[in-house]
Design a protein around this motif. Sequence first.
Motif, short mmCIF file in Angstrom:
data_model
loop_
_atom_site.label_atom_id
_atom_site.label_comp_id
_atom_site.label_asym_id
_atom_site.label_seq_id
_atom_site.Cartn_x
_atom_site.Cartn_y
_atom_site.Cartn_z
N GLY A 140 1.57 5.28 1.43
CA GLY A 140 0.21 4.99 1.01
C GLY A 140 -0.37 3.70 1.53
O GLY A 140 -1.51 3.37 1.19
N ALA A 141 0.36 2.97 2.37
CA ALA A 141 -0.17 1.70 2.89
C ALA A 141 -1.44 1.93 3.71
O ALA A 141 -2.44 1.23 3.52
N LEU A 142 -1.43 2.89 4.61
CA LEU A 142 -2.61 3.14 5.44
C LEU A 142 -3.75 3.70 4.59
O LEU A 142 -4.92 3.32 4.77
N SER A 143 -3.43 4.58 3.66
CA SER A 143 -4.47 5.14 2.78
C SER A 143 -5.15 4.07 1.96
O SER A 143 -6.38 4.06 1.79
N LEU A 144 -4.34 3.14 1.42
CA LEU A 144 -4.91 2.05 0.63
C LEU A 144 -5.70 1.08 1.50
O LEU A 144 -6.83 0.70 1.16
N GLY A 145 -5.12 0.69 2.63
CA GLY A 145 -5.78 -0.28 3.48
C GLY A 145 -7.08 0.22 4.06
O GLY A 145 -7.97 -0.57 4.38
N LEU A 146 -7.22 1.54 4.20
CA LEU A 146 -8.43 2.13 4.77
C LEU A 146 -9.19 2.96 3.74
O LEU A 146 -9.99 3.82 4.10
N HIS A 147 -8.98 2.69 2.46
CA HIS A 147 -9.57 3.53 1.41
C HIS A 147 -11.09 3.48 1.41
O HIS A 147 -11.74 4.41 0.93
N ALA A 148 -11.69 2.43 1.95
CA ALA A 148 -13.15 2.32 1.99
C ALA A 148 -13.78 3.44 2.81
O ALA A 148 -14.97 3.75 2.62
N PHE A 149 -13.00 4.04 3.72
CA PHE A 149 -13.53 5.12 4.54
C PHE A 149 -13.37 6.50 3.88
O PHE A 149 -13.75 7.51 4.47
N GLU B 182 -0.90 -3.60 -4.75
CA GLU B 182 0.45 -3.45 -5.27
C GLU B 182 0.98 -2.12 -4.75
O GLU B 182 0.37 -1.08 -4.97
N LEU B 183 2.10 -2.17 -4.06
CA LEU B 183 2.54 -0.99 -3.32
C LEU B 183 4.03 -0.74 -3.55
O LEU B 183 4.85 -1.63 -3.39
N HIS B 184 4.37 0.49 -3.96
CA HIS B 184 5.75 0.86 -4.28
C HIS B 184 6.16 2.08 -3.46
O HIS B 184 5.35 2.96 -3.18
N ARG B 185 7.44 2.14 -3.12
CA ARG B 185 8.00 3.40 -2.65
C ARG B 185 8.02 4.39 -3.82
O ARG B 185 7.84 4.00 -4.96
#
Length: 381
Positions: A57-66, A13-16
């Motif tokens: 935060g899209a990139l941070s969320l999508g790559l949070h496993a790293f 779930e992603l918001h501006r």
Amino acid sequence: MNVYWTCASGEFELHRYPKGQHDKALQAWDSADELAIEHCHTWPDDTQVLILNDLFGALSLGLHAFAPTVITDSEVSKRAIEQNSQVNAVPVPAVLDSLSPWPKINSIVIKLTKNLGYLEHQLIQIANLDYEVQVVATGKTTLVTSSVLKLFEQYLSDVHTSLARKKSRLIFARHLGNGKEHTSPYPVRVEWPEKQLTLQAHANVFCKDQLDIGGRFLADNLPAFEDGQKIVDLGCGNGLLGLCALKQATESKIKIDMRFYDESYMAVESARLNVTNNFPESLEQCHFVQDDCLTSLDSNSVDLVLCNPPFHQQNTLTEHIAEQMFSDASRVLTRGGVLYVVANRHLPYQKALKKHFGGFKLAAQNSKFVIYSCRKLRNLN
């Protein structure tokens, strides 16, 4: 508003930022984020990832496993990353400002922006690393231009691109860690002989290599100041308005409390640099704050706000930033305090100014710009 997003690494779930206060047509991610995550999420688990310019935060969320580290110049982006990490119950990544030293990493993901100067600054930082890294940049096809590719080729090796998909494209490159030193051209310097000022600006500052003409118009039409006044340069950029206020106060032999506010860290630090170089004796009377407009400033605490509002956020034209600036100015001004706004003649700010101040006066105008004067007579918000 579409806030539920599925990408290669999961559903989010992603918001501006701020949540729920934007045009419903604007999402907090785009196909460039999706393309980068699809490529990067299969990297080995021990990959050390640095993300540059994550907007919401899209990139941070999508790559949070790293457990990535994020570098951003934007206070709004920092808060969006924190907001969306908390919404999705994932650890908030380490978020560093744009002038901080980088941790040691082996992989860098860059979200492209329109600011080629800032991109060059970041590519120079990569090229000066003394160890090898892989680089993946992502952006809409309109941003993957020949000029951008030439910058990558100037500083990095093995530069090539992906095929376009959903109007987005990836750029791949490597830095071989060969220790070649590149000197950054930033901060850049601009002379203002009419005011006897020298202005410097870091790479991500608006109008960094010239004097903003709207700001100059307001600087030439500043009101008279009183001794001890608390004044805010809101959206300060390199501090042009605040510097002119300090110059006017110095010439009038009075002291003012000058506050420089911007959501860009490089802007705030540019303003600090310019006060240090032009008015070192006034440095103790100045405050430099990176903030989302004036969120952190107390209500009824300042006498005057000077403002040259931006009408875009990253690549999106928007009026919500000016709206928030006017709202915040109304809140922080003391009763009788005044907001001075310079704007392109075509921008429809009158409605918002009436909403937050009950009205406005036309303080000055020319063929391109108008200056509105708005006095706080009572609490409207």
